[in-house]
Design an enzyme around this catalytic site. Sequence first.
Site: not given
Ligand code: RIB
Length: 312
Positions: A245-248
Amino acid sequence: MSARVAVVGSSNLDLVVTASRLPRPGETVLGENFRTVPGGKGANQAVAAARAGAACDFVGAVGDDEFGTQMRASLAGAGVDVRGLRTVAGPSGIALIAVDRDAENFIVVAPGANGTLTELDADNRATIAAADVLLLQLEVPLAAVVRAADWARAEGTTVVLNAAPAAILPTELLDLVDVLVVNEHEAAVVAGVFSDDPSVLLDALLELVPRVVLTRGARGAAYADRRGLRLAVPAPRIDAVDTTAAGDAFTGALAVGWAERGGATTEDTVMASLRWACAAGAACAQRPGASTALPERSAIDALYDATYRGTP
Ligand code: RIB
């Protein structure tokens, strides 16, 4: 100015195991800890934007199972408006994730309810129209992604596409993108060009979209646009424990920083938005899990100041 961000995307329950190392194909390794964490690229980016200070609406789908209830509660608890989150018959999306001691991971997603998001409705269009930025990823059907982007373009909302997981994209979608956010692997797939040189990837992607942000993990981020602006931003130095999730976190914060700066139209505002996004991504990697690791605005500001204060 407070930003308004709309996200049309996925929500998954992440089933996360930590292990000393990741298995090779066909291999079994004994893991350490197991836990479940709300995740999904769409939901993560919505939570990231909300924690970064935006008013955020999420459009997506969960199943009518316990996982769906958990994910709805997680999004709402983070302050995300979930009126656009449908509950459909069947299982929710899940992601199998393994994380090793170097903070690297592998992820396999079973889309479940996310795969039902093929059509959007008039309420979803109003949500997109009210936003400064529409954030999209590729974990829901392409038809919904294209429809959302089309409405955003018609309504004057900036379209930020995080092309993850990597896919070859139709011109129909690329023509609607204002800012493309990709890591190096995604950049190569989208552009159809394989190179270790970021400028080669950026050049190829500018043939397809007007602005590109290339995320490079511990090496920071690079930016290029069709006006000729090129920027490189180093990442904060941190001890990463989990890069999930660092990219998120990066993309959610980028959307907020971009909107707060009125569309980041100058070199200074683009640079500030990129640095703030790098600080968000690094802050996320310092903690385990997906949604659980997404940083609050105060944590992003603190790492931003510690890293970039006094840097021209
Ligand atoms: O970017 C991380 C996410 O990728 C995770 O939370 C997982 O659910 C996938 O969608």
